[in-house]
Design a protein around this motif. Structure first.
Motif, PDB file in Angstrom:
ATOM      1  N   ASP A 269       0.843  -1.178   0.000  1.00 47.03           N
ATOM      2  CA  ASP A 269       0.000   0.000   0.000  1.00 47.03           C
ATOM      3  C   ASP A 269       0.888   1.240   0.000  1.00 47.03           C
ATOM      4  O   ASP A 269       1.735   1.415   0.865  1.00 47.03           O
ATOM      5  CB  ASP A 269      -0.900  -0.145   1.248  1.00 47.03           C
ATOM      6  N   GLU A 270       0.725   2.091  -1.000  1.00 49.04           N
ATOM      7  CA  GLU A 270       1.598   3.254  -1.190  1.00 49.04           C
ATOM      8  C   GLU A 270       1.577   4.192   0.013  1.00 49.04           C
ATOM      9  O   GLU A 270       2.611   4.718   0.411  1.00 49.04           O
ATOM     10  CB  GLU A 270       1.180   4.057  -2.438  1.00 49.04           C
ATOM     11  N   PHE A 271       0.399   4.365   0.569  1.00 45.04           N
ATOM     12  CA  PHE A 271       0.284   5.337   1.638  1.00 45.04           C
ATOM     13  C   PHE A 271       1.127   4.931   2.846  1.00 45.04           C
ATOM     14  O   PHE A 271       1.721   5.750   3.516  1.00 45.04           O
ATOM     15  CB  PHE A 271      -1.196   5.499   2.052  1.00 45.04           C
ATOM     16  N   ASN A 272       1.192   3.623   3.115  1.00 46.81           N
ATOM     17  CA  ASN A 272       2.007   3.137   4.226  1.00 46.81           C
ATOM     18  C   ASN A 272       3.394   2.714   3.752  1.00 46.81           C
ATOM     19  O   ASN A 272       4.034   1.859   4.346  1.00 46.81           O
ATOM     20  CB  ASN A 272       1.303   1.985   4.939  1.00 46.81           C
ATOM     21  N   ILE A 281      -8.820  -2.575  -5.766  1.00 45.53           N
ATOM     22  CA  ILE A 281      -9.706  -1.416  -5.667  1.00 45.53           C
ATOM     23  C   ILE A 281      -9.582  -0.903  -4.241  1.00 45.53           C
ATOM     24  O   ILE A 281      -9.630  -1.666  -3.286  1.00 45.53           O
ATOM     25  CB  ILE A 281     -11.171  -1.796  -6.052  1.00 45.53           C
ATOM     26  N   TYR A 282      -9.319   0.389  -4.126  1.00 44.86           N
ATOM     27  CA  TYR A 282      -8.963   0.888  -2.792  1.00 44.86           C
ATOM     28  C   TYR A 282      -9.220   2.379  -2.697  1.00 44.86           C
ATOM     29  O   TYR A 282      -9.452   3.060  -3.702  1.00 44.86           O
ATOM     30  CB  TYR A 282      -7.503   0.583  -2.467  1.00 44.86           C
ATOM     31  N   ILE A 283      -9.161   2.856  -1.483  1.00 45.74           N
ATOM     32  CA  ILE A 283      -9.170   4.292  -1.265  1.00 45.74           C
ATOM     33  C   ILE A 283      -7.808   4.584  -0.634  1.00 45.74           C
ATOM     34  O   ILE A 283      -7.366   3.848   0.245  1.00 45.74           O
ATOM     35  CB  ILE A 283     -10.377   4.721  -0.407  1.00 45.74           C
ATOM     36  N   PRO A 284      -7.087   5.586  -1.127  1.00 46.23           N
ATOM     37  CA  PRO A 284      -5.687   5.721  -0.710  1.00 46.23           C
ATOM     38  C   PRO A 284      -5.512   5.773   0.802  1.00 46.23           C
ATOM     39  O   PRO A 284      -4.616   5.152   1.344  1.00 46.23           O
ATOM     40  CB  PRO A 284      -5.237   7.020  -1.367  1.00 46.23           C
ATOM     41  N   PHE A 285      -6.363   6.527   1.483  1.00 46.17           N
ATOM     42  CA  PHE A 285      -6.315   6.573   2.939  1.00 46.17           C
ATOM     43  C   PHE A 285      -7.636   7.155   3.419  1.00 46.17           C
ATOM     44  O   PHE A 285      -8.373   7.766   2.641  1.00 46.17           O
ATOM     45  CB  PHE A 285      -5.100   7.355   3.456  1.00 46.17           C
ATOM     46  N   VAL A 294     -10.397   4.046  -6.169  1.00 43.60           N
ATOM     47  CA  VAL A 294      -9.613   4.016  -7.396  1.00 43.60           C
ATOM     48  C   VAL A 294      -9.248   2.558  -7.662  1.00 43.60           C
ATOM     49  O   VAL A 294      -9.115   1.761  -6.733  1.00 43.60           O
ATOM     50  CB  VAL A 294      -8.368   4.926  -7.270  1.00 43.60           C
ATOM     51  N   ILE A 295      -9.122   2.229  -8.929  1.00 40.13           N
ATOM     52  CA  ILE A 295      -8.757   0.854  -9.284  1.00 40.13           C
ATOM     53  C   ILE A 295      -7.343   0.870  -9.859  1.00 40.13           C
ATOM     54  O   ILE A 295      -7.026   1.670 -10.742  1.00 40.13           O
ATOM     55  CB  ILE A 295      -9.758   0.280 -10.301  1.00 40.13           C
ATOM     56  N   ASP A 296      -6.506   0.004  -9.299  1.00 37.76           N
ATOM     57  CA  ASP A 296      -5.121  -0.081  -9.740  1.00 37.76           C
ATOM     58  C   ASP A 296      -5.075  -0.966 -10.986  1.00 37.76           C
ATOM     59  O   ASP A 296      -5.279  -2.178 -10.910  1.00 37.76           O
ATOM     60  CB  ASP A 296      -4.290  -0.691  -8.595  1.00 37.76           C
ATOM     61  N   PRO A 297      -4.814  -0.381 -12.154  1.00 39.19           N
ATOM     62  CA  PRO A 297      -4.895  -1.158 -13.388  1.00 39.19           C
ATOM     63  C   PRO A 297      -3.872  -2.293 -13.441  1.00 39.19           C
ATOM     64  O   PRO A 297      -4.070  -3.292 -14.130  1.00 39.19           O
ATOM     65  CB  PRO A 297      -4.624  -0.123 -14.487  1.00 39.19           C
ATOM     66  N   ALA A 298      -2.774  -2.142 -12.684  1.00 40.85           N
ATOM     67  CA  ALA A 298      -1.754  -3.188 -12.718  1.00 40.85           C
ATOM     68  C   ALA A 298      -2.152  -4.398 -11.882  1.00 40.85           C
ATOM     69  O   ALA A 298      -1.546  -5.459 -11.967  1.00 40.85           O
ATOM     70  CB  ALA A 298      -0.435  -2.617 -12.212  1.00 40.85           C
ATOM     71  N   SER A 375      -1.387   6.105  14.572  1.00 42.54           N
ATOM     72  CA  SER A 375      -2.476   5.179  14.900  1.00 42.54           C
ATOM     73  C   SER A 375      -3.180   4.701  13.636  1.00 42.54           C
ATOM     74  O   SER A 375      -3.750   3.618  13.593  1.00 42.54           O
ATOM     75  CB  SER A 375      -3.466   5.854  15.855  1.00 42.54           C
ATOM     76  N   SER A 376      -3.107   5.475  12.536  1.00 41.29           N
ATOM     77  CA  SER A 376      -3.750   5.027  11.306  1.00 41.29           C
ATOM     78  C   SER A 376      -2.805   4.158  10.485  1.00 41.29           C
ATOM     79  O   SER A 376      -3.128   3.752   9.379  1.00 41.29           O
ATOM     80  CB  SER A 376      -4.177   6.237  10.479  1.00 41.29           C
ATOM     81  N   GLY A 377      -1.615   3.872  11.029  1.00 39.73           N
ATOM     82  CA  GLY A 377      -0.615   3.122  10.272  1.00 39.73           C
ATOM     83  C   GLY A 377      -0.833   1.625  10.306  1.00 39.73           C
ATOM     84  O   GLY A 377      -1.803   1.145  10.904  1.00 39.73           O
TER      85      GLY A 377
END
Lengths: 665, 329, 295, 194, 166
Positions: A269-272, A281-285, A294-298, A375-377
Motif C-alpha cells: 500500500d503506497e500510503f504506508n 480497488i482501494y481508497i488511498p487513505f 480508485v482501481i489499480d490497473p496493474a 495510529s492510522s498506520g
C-alpha cells in the motif's frame, strides 16, 4: 518627446558606484570622465546609488535641463534594474526605450579582481552602449490581457494552500494532482514539529475545503502533459488517467472494496510506504480527497485480463460508479498563471549500502517510522520490531543522502527536527533508549531550538559523528543479535561501537525524478542540484524565469511545512497581482518585415517555432504577426536579404555594440 | 555643347564586362549618340597619355571593370578617379572582387609557382617568371607588379556608383548610363540595381515551399534538376535569396543555381555570412554528427558563399597568409 | 583474446599459487596471457610512502612497456599492483607535476606513457569480457554444496576500479554462483585484512584477520575465496598465532581462480592447491574426497 | 597523576603546511572537511591510533605539522582506502596519509624502531637495486633491522613456506636495471633542480 | 611561444535566458574569471547573425563565444539548434578563411551554471593566449600598405613619363 531623424543625439551617461560593489573595483569617476569625451555625450556622471530615488531624480532632471534624448546607465544587470531606469527615463519625459543599460557589476566588478582591467572593461562596455543607443527609437509596449484562472500543479500542502488562497479570493483554480488523492507527504505524518500537533488534524480540514470549494476544480490522478502560450494566456493540456470509477457518482461508501474478489488485501500500500496492504480497488487513505475509490490497473483482474466476476460492480449496484470503459482523456484548459508545487522525492536509502537498509529488517527510514508510530498506520500506532518485540534501543542516523558529495550535497533542512520529533515519539511509545547521530544540529526555525532543548532534557542522547556502518557482527556479548553502529563520537574523540535494536535513517529530500521533464514542460530552470530555480534568491523567491509561472514548496528546495505554506501564499499573491491588474506589458522586441525590401524568398517561414511568420500570397511577401512573435530574433539572423528587423535588437544596434566593445583595449 | 566624354577601362577581369557593352547591340548606338568615348583600350586606340592630358574631372564618367591586383591597375584607377566626375565600378570584379578575388585564398608566391611551374599544362624548365624590370637590347623594360592582395575598386579609390553582375546585363548597363546622363541619380555610393533579393524575379519562386528543411545538399552536376521547381527545394545551393535582383534570374531560368554575382542587398554587409545563416538554420538534422554529414554536401564553403565577393567580405582574405611577401625579383 | 599480463612480485613469490591457477584457467577459456617483458615492481604501498613522484615513475615504466607492446589491456591480478598502476594513471592525468616527472623519467629511457593501456583485474576481464555464459559452459564439475565467503579485500574495488561497487562488490559473487557454489552473506567482504601490518605489528594485523575468519565461519562458509595474494597469505598463514589468542577459527582460503579450475575439472596439481597452509577439500557427496593433496 | 599543559600556541603552527598537503591531487577538498568522523568510523585501525584520521585532517588543515608527523596514526594507515571511498566530501584521505608519511621520512621524525617506515625504506631500496621485490628476503631484512625476536616468533610461517615451496632465497630481478636507475635518477634530479 | 602578456579580446553573445543569467549568477556568486570577455546580450543565441561573428573578428576580436541554453531547453523552443547548425558551418568556413576554428566557441550554459561561465571564459582566454592574436585590423593595414606605397610612386612615375615625352 522622441528624437526624430536628423535630430542631434544628446546622450546622458550615468555610472553607479553601487556603494563599494562597483566602485570597489571599477574606477567610476575615470569611466565617467572617459565617456564625457565621447561624441554625442552631453552629460556624464558617477553616483553612489543610481537606483535610489535621488539617482533616478538625477536622470529625470538632466533630461529636462540638458535636453537629453538618449540615456545610458552603467550599473547592475539589466535583468535586475532595467525596468527601474526605463521608468525613470519615461518619468523624465523620454520614451523608455531610448535607454540602454550596461552591466558592470555582475559582469565586471564582481567577477574581476584586477582594478585596471575591470575599469578598462567598464569603459569598453560603456562606449558600446553609447554607440548602440544612438540607433534606439521610440517604442511602445504591448498590452496583453491576463486570463483570470490559475493552474496549480501538485496537491501537497503547498498546492493546497495556494489553491485555497486563490479560491478564497474568488479566483478559479484548477488543481492537478498525479496521485489519486491530494495531501502529499504531509498526509503521511503523525505529528508535526516543533508543536507536536497532529498532522491530520491540521491538514484534513484544508483538504476537505479543497474538495468542496466551488472555485476549485480538482483533478486528481491527472498530469499536465503540455503547456503552450505565455504569461496571461497559457493553454494547458491535462491527461486524466482512468481510475475506472466515475468521480461524480462514487460516494466513497467502499462497499466495492469489501466486495472485491480478492478477499484479503495483498498488495503493498503506497500510503504506508509498502508496509501495509491494500486491494486492487482501494481508497488511498481514510481522509483521502476526493473521497472516491480508485482501481489499480496493474492489479485489477478485470482491467488486466477482462476476466473477473466484477463483484465490485455488483456491490456498487445502481450507483453505477465503477466504469471499466474509462479511457485516458486529454483535457484542455486556459489559464493566465501557473503555480508549480510538485514537491520532492525521498532519498533512496539503498544507495548507501553501509547502512544496511533493505538488508537488515530493523533498519527503517524516517517516513516508515512515521507510519509505524501513527495510529492510522499498519501497526495501529504500535512501534514494534519486525519480529514483534518492542525495541529497547533505537538509533537515528541523520544526513542520510544529505551533505554528501557522492549523493546530495545540500542540507535537507528538516531531518534534524523531524528526527527529534520522531525520537520523542519513540520514547513516548516504547520508552526505548534513543541515540541520535548527527553532524550538526540545525534548528533555526521558530520554536525549534526550544524543541532541541526539550529533546536533550528528555534524555535523548546526541552523538556528534557520522555513522560509518551498520553491521550485524558482534565483537562483545552485548552486541550479539543486535545491529551494531560504528562511528566516531567526534566530541569525545573516540571510535565507538553501539548495539541497538532499531535504526532509523533520516533520509533527505531530492528533486522529483521527473523534475527535468517538468522543467521543460513549464519552461523553468533547474539549479545544478535539480531543484527548480527561482528568479532571484532574495527578491523573487517564488517567481521563475518564465513570467506567469511560479513555484512554491519543496520543488524549489527542501523546506518545512511553515515555509512551504508561506511560499504557497506568496505564489498565490504574485498570481493575483497579475490577475487583478488584468494585463501584462510585453517587451516590444518583436521582429518585423520591411515589406518593400522583402523578396518573398520564404526562407524565414520555417524558422519560426511559433508560426508567427506567414507568406502573404497576394503581396508575395513574408508577414510577421506581432501577437505571436516572442522576439527571439532567429528569423532576423536568417533573413538572407536583411529584410527582417527586430525592435530593440536591430542589426545596427548590435553591430555598433560589437564595434564599441572592441574599439577600446 | 560638347557631348559628355566617357572612359571604359578594364583591370583584372575576363573581358566579359567589355563584352557587355557590345552586347547592348543596337542600344549602343543611342549611347554613342549621347556621349563621346574618350578612352576604351579594348576597342579604340587611345593612350594613357591622352587621359593624362585631360583636365581633372574632364571625363563625365569612367566605367572600370575588373578587380585591382597590379600596380598598373592601381595607377590607372587613381588616374581615372582624378579625371572623372563619376567613377563607376562596373561588374562583379570591380564591385566585390569577383572570381579573381578568390586569389585572396593564396599567396602571390603560391599563385606564381602554380601558374608558371606546377600547372600540369605548363612547360617551363627554366622556371622563368615575369619580372618587373628587365633589360632587352640595352633597353629597360617594365612590367607592372603583381600585388599580394586582390582589391575591389573601392578599396583603392573612392567609387561613386556600382553596377554589379558577372557581367552586368545590357539592360542594367543602359539604365545606368541613362540615369547618369539624365542626372536622376540615387545617393552617391549606391548600387544601380534593385535593392531586393533575386527571388523576387525568379521564375521558380512560386514553387518554393514554406516548410523547407534541408536533408542534404547536392551540387548541380550531382542531380537531375527539375527545370520548374525552386532549386533550394531540390537541395541545390542557390544564392538567390541573398543576392540582388536585376539580372532577370538568368541562371535559374537557364536551369543553374544563382551563384551570387550581383552581390548582397544594401542591408547586408557580408553576403556569404547571410546565406550561410539562412541555409544552415533550415537544415533538418538535430545533432552534431547528422548536421556534419548534411554540411559535407557543401565541400567548399568559401567558394560557395564568396564566389564573387571574397575581397569585399568582412574577412577579405585568407587570414593566415603572410601579410607581406617579398616583391617578385 | 590476447592479454598482456603483469604478475607483480607476489605472484612470483608468496602468491605463486595465484599465477599457477590463473594461467591454466585463462588458457582453458582460450585467453592468451603474454607476460610483460622485463616488468618491474609496481612500488606497492611502500614506495608511495617514501616518494610519490618516483613511485609513479616506477609504476609508469610498466605502463609504458605495455603501451610499447601495443597492449590494450594489462591484466594485473595483485590488488596492490592493480591499485598502484591505476592510481599512477590517474595521477599522470591529474597532476602536472607528476606528469612532468614521469615524462622526464620515462624519456630518459626512451619510453613514454600516453595512457592507452587499461589496467584490468582478471576478475573484471573474466566476468565482463569473457562473460559468465562462456564460463558456465566450461563448468564440468559444479561446486554444488560448497559455501563460499567471497572476500574481495580492500584495494581492488577502491578507489579507482570502475567495474564494481566500492562497498558492496558482487562480481565474484556472480562468478561463484555461476560455478555452482553457494555464496554466503559476508558483509566484511571489503574489510581490510591487515596484511600490511601482520608482519610489522602482529597484534593489530592478526586481530583484523581473526574477525574475518571468525565471521566467515559463523556464517557457515566452507572456504573463503579471495582475489589478492596478500589477503590469501594473511588469511591462510597465521592460524596458529590466531588460535593461540582467540581459539580455533579454522577455514581455508583459496584464490577464486583455484575454485574456477576445480569447477572446470582441471587436474588438482595444475591448481597449486598444495601451496596453502590450511588445505581445502570439496565437501562433495563422496564425503572425504580431498581435492588438495593431504599434507 | 601527571598533569600536562596542552595549550597550542600560534608559533607551533607551520604556516603553509596544510596548503602543501592539499596540493596533492584530489586533496584540495580537505578545505570542505566537516569533521564528521566517517573516516575514523570506517578505518579498521583508527582504534589503535593516537590521533583519529579525523583529528589528523583537522590538524593538517590547521597547520599543526609536528603533531601530525610524530603521531603513529599515519604509520598505522594500511592503505585500505576505506576512508577515501566513504568520505562524504570526497577527500582522498589515504593519499593525504601518504603525503604525510613522505614528509615524516624526509624530515626524519618517524619513531625510530617502528617497523613500518623501516619496511617502506627497505622495500624501496630493494626495488631500486633489483627492480623487483623478493618477499621472503625483504621480511628477513626487516626483522634484522627492526626486531630480531620476531624472527623467532615467525618460525612457523618460515617452515610453512618451505613446505609449500614458497621460500625463495634467490633475488628476483629485472634485466634492464640500468634503465630503471636512469629513469629514477632523471626524474629525481630534475625534481631537485626545479 | 605564447605571449603571456597578450590579452585576448573575446566578444561573447549570450542569450538572455540561460547564459546571460548564468553570467549574472557567476557575478552574484563572486566567481572570478579573466576580464577579457565582453558580453553582448541577445534574447536568443538564434539571433546571432554570422555577420556579427565575422564582424567581431574583423574588428579585432581574437575569439568569439556564443552562449545559449542547452539543447532542449531553449526558451524559444529551438533557436539554439539553429545556432548549432550555423556554428558548425561557420567553423568550416573559418577553416577555409585561415582562422583557427578554436577561436569560435559555442557553449550551452544554463541559468544555473554560473561556474561554467567562469571555467569557459578562463579556458578560452588561456587557449586564445596560446593561439596568439588574430589581429585582423592590423592585417588589413599591412595588406593595404603595398597599395598605399604606389600613391607616391604613381605620382613619381607619371612625372618621369611626362618628362620623357616632353
Amino acid at each position: 518627446m522622441n528624437a526624430g531623424a536628423g535630430t542631434e543625439i544628446r546622450t546622458g551617461f550615468y555610472i553607479c558606484h553601487c556603494g563599494q560593489n562597483i566602485a570597489g573595483v571599477v574606477d567610476c569617476p575615470a569611466v565617467a570622465e572617459y565617456v564625457a569625451r565621447l561624441p554625442s555625450v552631453v552629460v556624464s556622471r558617477d553616483y553612489k546609488y543610481m537606483c535610489s530615488d535621488p539617482g533616478q531624480e538625477l536622470i529625470k532632471q538632466d533630461i529636462r535641463e540638458h535636453n537629453l534624448n538618449r540615456i545610458v546607465v552603467a550599473s547592475c544587470s539589466p535583468l535586475l534594474h532595467e525596468h527601474t531606469f526605463r521608468h525613470a527615463v519615461e518619468a523624465g519625459g523620454l520614451n523608455p526605450f531610448l535607454f540602454q543599460m550596461v552591466n558592470i557589476r555582475e559582469h565586471d566588478s564582481w567577477v574581476h579582481t584586477d582594478h585596471a582591467a575591470a575599469t578598462e572593461k567598464a569603459k569598453a562596455l560603456a562606449y558600446a552602449a553609447v554607440r548602440r543607443v544612438r540607433f534606439h527609437t521610440a517604442l511602445e509596449t504591448k498590452r496583453v490581457s491576463v486570463h483570470p484562472d490559475v493552474l496549480v500543479v501538485g496537491g501537497g500542502i503547498a498546492g493546497i494552500h495556494a489553491s485555497l488562497t486563490l479560491a478564497n479570493a474568488g479566483k478559479k483554480v484548477f488543481l492537478v494532482e498525479r496521485e489519486p488523492s491530494i495531501g502529499g507527504h504531509m498526509a503521511k505524518f503523525d505529528k508535526t514539529f516543533p508543536t507536536l500537533d497532529c498532522a491530520a488534524c491540521i491538514l484534513t480540514p484544508k483538504m476537505s475545503a479543497v474538495g468542496a470549494h466551488e472555485n476549485i476544480t480538482l483533478w486528481s490522478y491527472s498530469e499536465v502533459v503540455k503547456v503552450e502560450g505565455y504569461v496571461g494566456n497559457y493553454q494547458v493540456t491535462v491527461k486524466r488517467k482512468p481510475r475506472y470509477v466515475n468521480e461524480e457518482l462514487c460516494i466513497g461508501c467502499q462497499e466495492c472494496i469489501r466486495a472485491c474478489v480478492y478477499k484479503e488485501a495483498k498488495f503493498p500500500d503506497e500510503f504506508n510506504v509498502g508496509m501495509g496492504k491494500r486491494k486492487p480497488i482501494y481508497i488511498p487513505f481514510p481522509q483521502a480527497v476526493p473521497q472516491v475509490v480508485v482501481i489499480d490497473p496493474a492489479r485489477c483482474l478485470q482491467v488486466k485480463s477482462g476476466k473477473c466476476k466484477q463483484t465490485c460492480v455488483e456491490a456498487c449496484a445502481d450507483r453505477r460508479a465503477i466504469d471499466f470503459t474509462q479511457r485516458e482523456e486529454l483535457v484542455q484548459i486556459k489559464v493566465g498563471n501557473i503555480i508549480v508545487t510538485t514537491g520532492f522525492k525521498l532519498f533512496d536509502a539503498k544507495r548507501i549500502p553501509q547502512y544496511g537498509y533493505g538488508v537488515y529488517p530493523n533498519v527503517v527510514t524516517s517516513i516508515e517510522l512515521e507510519r509505524l508510530v501513527t495510529s492510522s498506520g499498519p501497526t495501529g500506532g504500535e512501534l514494534l520490531l519486525r519480529d514483534g518485540r518492542t525495541p529497547q534501543s533505537v538509533a537515528f542516523i541523520l544526513c542520510v543522502g544529505s551533505r554528501d558529495y557522492r549523493t546530495n550535497r545540500w542540507c535537507s533542512r528538516t531531518c534534524c527536527m523531524h528526527s527529534m520529533k520522531l525520537a520523542q515519539l519513540v520514547r513516548e511509545h516504547t520508552g526505548a533508549d534513543v541515540t541520535v547521530f548527527y553532524l550538526d544540529i540545525r534548528a533555526p526555525g521558530k520554536g525549534c531550538e526550544e524543541f532541541y532543548d526539550k529533546s536533550l532534557k528528555d534524555g535523548i542522547q546526541f552523538v556528534r559523528g557520522r555513522v560509518a556502518e551498520v553491521t550485524d557482527w558482534a565483537v562483545t556479548p552485548e552486541e550479539e543479535g543486535k545491529l551494531v553502529i560504528r562511528a566516531e563520537d567526534t566530541l569525545a574523540g573516540l571510535v565507538r561501537r553501539i548495539p541497538v535494536d532499531m535504526i532509523v535513517l533520516a533520509v533527505g529530500m531530492e528533486p522529483q525524478s521527473d523534475a527535468q521533464d517538468l522543467r521543460r514542460l513549464f519552461n523553468m530552470s533547474c539549479g545544478t542540484e535539480g531543484w527548480f530555480l527561482e528568479k532571484h534568491p532574495k527578491l523573487a523567491p517564488v517567481s521563475t524565469f518564465t513570467d506567469g509561472v511560479f513555484i512554491a514548496g519543496c520543488c524549489q528546495g527542501p523546506k518545512d511545512i511553515p515555509d512551504s505554506i508561506a511560499q504557497a501564499g506568496a505564489a498565490a499573491a504574485e498570481a493575483m497581482a497579475l490577475i487583478d491588474r488584468g494585463y501584462i506589458e510585453q517587451e516590444p522586441n518583436t521582429a518585423y518585415v520591411v515589406e518593400e525590401d522583402c523578396s518573398g524568398c520564404k526562407s524565414c517561414i520555417p524558422i519560426c517555432p511559433y508560426t508567427a511568420i506567414t507568406f502573404d500570397e497576394a503581396k508575395a511577401k513574408a508577414c510577421i504577426n506581432p501577437a505571436l512573435c516572442k522576439g527571439c530574433g532567429t528569423c532576423v539572423a536568417a533573413c538572407p536579404s536583411g529584410s527582417i528587423r527586430q525592435h530593440l535588437f536591430e542589426d545596427e544596434e548590435i553591430m555598433s555594440e560589437i564595434e564599441g566593445v572592441l574599439s577600446h583595449a | 555643347m560638347p557631348k559628355p566624354r566617357i572612359a571604359i577601362y578594364w583591370c583584372a577581369s575576363c573581358g566579359g564586362c567589355e563584352e557587355a557593352f557590345v552586347d547592348m547591340a543596337e542600344g549602343i548606338v543611342g549611347v554613342l549618340e549621347a556621349v563621346d568615348i574618350a578612352f576604351w583600350p579594348v576597342a579604340l586606340d587611345f593612350k594613357k597619355s591622352d587621359v593624362r592630358a585631360l583636365p581633372d574631372k574632364g571625363l563625365f564618367a569612367a566605367f572600370v571593370n575588373g578587380a585591382v591586383r597590379t600596380s598598373e591597375q592601381e595607377e590607372m584607377a587613381r588616374l581615372l578617379r582624378r579625371k572623372s566626375r563619376h567613377l563607376i565600378a562596373y561588374g562583379a570584379c570591380a564591385c566585390s572582387g569577383g572570381i579573381p578575388g578568390l586569389a585572396n585564398l593564396f599567396t602571390r608566391e603560391q599563385l606564381l609557382r602554380f601558374v608558371y611551374e606546377d600547372a600540369p599544362t605548363v612547360s617551363n624548365a627554366a622556371k622563368t617568371r615575369p619580372q618587373t624590370a628587365c633589360m632587352d637590347d640595352g633597353r629597360e623594360l617594365e612590367l607592372p607588379e603583381l600585388r599580394n592582395v586582390v582589391r575591389t575598386l573601392d578599396q583603392v579609390v573612392e567609387v561613386d556608383y556600382y553596377v554589379p553582375g558577372c557581367p552586368p546585363t545590357p539592360k542594367m548597363t543602359q539604365e545606368a548610363i541613362g540615369a547618369l546622363l539624365s542626372g536622376k541619380l540615387p545617393a552617391r555610393g549606391a548600387v544601380l540595381a534593385p535593392d531586393m533579393a533575386l527571388c523576387s524575379e525568379c521564375p521558380r519562386r512560386s514553387s518554393k515551399p514554406t516548410d523547407l528543411a534541408f536533408k542534404a545538399f547536392r551540387r548541380p552536376h550531382e542531380a537531375l534538376i527539375d527545370p520548374q521547381k525552386c532549386l533550394l527545394a531540390q537541395g541545390v545551393v542557390c544564392m538567390g535569396p541573398a543576392t540582388r535582383a536585376g539580372c532577370d534570374a538568368a541562371c535559374p531560368a537557364g536551369n543553374m543555381p544563382c551563384t551570387g554575382c550581383m552581390g548582397p542587398t544594401s542591408r547586408v554587409r557580408d553576403q556569404g555570412a547571410k546565406m550561410l545563416s539562412s541555409l544552415c538554420a533550415s537544415i533538418s538534422a538535430r545533432d552534431d554528427a547528422a548536421i556534419g554529414s548534411v554540411l559535407d554536401g557543401i565541400p567548399d564553403p568559401v567558394g560557395t558563399f564568396y564566389r564573387y565577393g571574397l575581397p569585399k567580405s568582412l574577412i577579405r582574405r585568407k587570414a593566415d597568409l603572410p601579410a607581406q611577401e617579398a616583391a617578385v625579383p | 583474446m590476447k592479454y598482456s599480463y603483469f604478475p607483480g612480485c607476489s605472484l612470483k613469490g608468496l602468491g605463486r599459487a595465484y599465477e599457477e591457477s590463473l594461467l591454466p584457467v585463462m588458457r582453458h577459456l582460450g585467453a592468451e596471457m603474454n607476460e610483460l617483458d622485463d616488468w618491474n615492481c609496481c612500488g606497492a604501498t611502500a614506495y608511495m610512502s617514501v616518494d610519490e613522484q618516483l613511485a609513479c615513475v616506477l609504476a609508469a615504466r610498466n605502463l609504458a612497456l605495455a603501451e610499447k607492446a601495443g597492449a590494450r589491456d594489462l591484466i594485473t591480478p595483485c590488488s596492490a599492483c592493480y591499485l598502484v598502476l591505476n592510481k599512477t594513471k590517474h595521477y599522470i592525468e591529474d597532476s602536472p607535476a607528476i606528469r612532468a616527472a614521469v615524462e622526464r623519467g620515462l624519456g630518459a629511457a626512451g619510453l613514454k606513457c600516453e595512457g592507452t593501456t587499461s589496467v584490468r583485474h582478471p576478475l573484471d576481464v573474466l566476468v565482463n569480457d569473457i562473460g559468465l555464459d562462456v564460463i558456465k559452459e566450461k563448468v564440468v564439475r559444479p561446486l554444488k554444496g560448497l559455501k563460499v565467503a567471497p572476500y574481495y579485500g580492500c584495494q581492488v574495488v577502491r578507489p579507482y576500479a570502475t567495474f564494481d561497487d566500492a562497498w558492496n562488490p558482487t562480481t565474484m559473487d556472480r562468478l561463484l554462483t555461476t560455478l555452482g557454489a553457494e555464496v554466503v552473506h559476508y558483509p566484511l567482504k571489503t574489510k581490510c585484512c591487515g596484511a600490511s601490518l601482520t608482519g610489522t605489528l602482529p597484534e593489530i594485523g592478526l586481530r583484523l584477520t581473526y574477525i574475518l575468519l571468525k565471521e566467515a565461519v559463523r556464517r557457515g562458509a566452507d572456504v573463503i575465496a579471495t582475489i589478492c595474494p596478500l589477503c590469501q597469505f594473511n588469511l591462510d598463514a597465521y592460524h596458529h598465532q590466531i588460535e593461540q589468542r582467540w581459539g580455533p577459527v579454522r577455514i581455508p582460503t583459496v584464490y577464486f581462480t583455484q575454485l574456477m579450475g576445480i569447477a572446470f575439472g582441471l587436474p588438482a596439481k595444475q591448481l597449486a592447491l598444495g601451496r596453502s597452509f590450511i588445505p581445502f577439500r570439496m565437501p562433495s557427496a563422496k564425503a572425504g574426497e580431498a581435492v588438495a593433496p593431504r599434507t | 597523576m601527571r598533569i600536562t599543559r596542552t595549550v597550542k600556541y600560534e608559533a607551533e603552527r607551520v604556516r603553509g603546511f596544510g596548503r602543501e598537503i592539499m596540493a596533492v591531487p584530489g586533496c584540495e577538498t580537505l578545505l570542505s572537511c566537516i569533521q564528521c568522523g566517517t573516516c575514523s568510523g570506517t578505518c579498521p585501525l583508527s582504534v589503535y591510533m593516537e590521533l583519529s584520521p579525523r583529528q589528523v585532517m583537522a590538524l593538517v588543515r590547521a597547520d599543526f605539522k609536528d603533531e601530525v608527523l610524530r603521531s603513529n596514526s599515519i604509520w598505522l594507515c594500511a592503505s585500505c582506502y576505506g576512508c577515501t571511498v566513504e568520505c562524504p566530501r570526497e577527500i582522498r584521505i589515504t593519499d593525504i596519509m601518504y603525503a604525510l608519511k613522505q614528509r615524516a621520512i624526509r624530515d626524519g621524525v618517524y619513531p625510530k624502531r617502528f617497523p613500518i617506515p623501516i619496511l617502506a625504506k627497505e622495500f624501496t631500496a630493494m626495488v631500486r637495486s633489483k627492480g623487483r621485490v623478493t618477499e621472503t628476503l625483504l621480511v628477513m631484512r626487516l626483522f634484522m633491522k627492526a626486531n630480531l625476536m620476531a624472527v623467532l616468533s615467525s618460525w612457523r610461517q618460515g617452515i610453512g613456506l618451505i613446505r609449500t615451496g614458497r621460500f625463495v632465497l634467490k633475488h628476483e630481478r629485472i634485466q634492464r636495471r640500468g634503465e630503471l636507475e636512469t629513469m629514477l635518477a632523471a626524474a629525481a634530479r630534475d625534481k631537485e633542480g626545479s | 611561444m605564447p605571449d603571456a602578456a597578450f590579452q585576448p579580446r573575446i566578444v561573447a553573445f549570450f542569450c538572455n535566458w540561460c547564459t546571460y543569467t548564468a553570467a549574472d549568477l557567476a557575478g552574484v556568486s563572486r566567481f572570478k574569471y579573466a576580464p577579457n570577455v565582453r558580453v553582448v546580450r541577445l534574447m536568443c543565441s538564434g539571433r546571432v547573425d554570422p555577420q556579427f561573428i565575422l564582424s567581431a573578428f574583423s574588428q579585432g576580436a581574437d575569439g568569439v563565444l556564443i552562449g545559449g541554453c542547452h539543447i532542449g531547453d531553449c526558451h524559444y523552443s529551438e533557436g539554439n539548434l539553429k545556432t548549432l547548425r550555423r556554428f558548425q558551418m561557420l567553423r568550416r568556413l573559418l577553416r577555409g578563411l585561415g582562422i583557427d576554428e578554436r577561436r569560435l566557441r559555442l557553449e550551452w550554459i544554463s541559468a544555473a551554471e554560473g561556474d561554467k561561465v567562469r571555467v569557459i571564459v578562463n579556458e578560452m582566454t588561456e587557449q586564445l593566449r596560446a593561439l596568439g592574436p588574430l589581429g585582423l585590423p592590423g592585417r588589413f593595414e599591412e595588406w593595404d600598405r603595398e597599395a598605399g606605397r604606389t600613391e607616391a610612386e604613381a605620382a613619381g612615375s607619371e612625372a618621369r613619363e611626362e618628362a620623357a615625352h616632353a
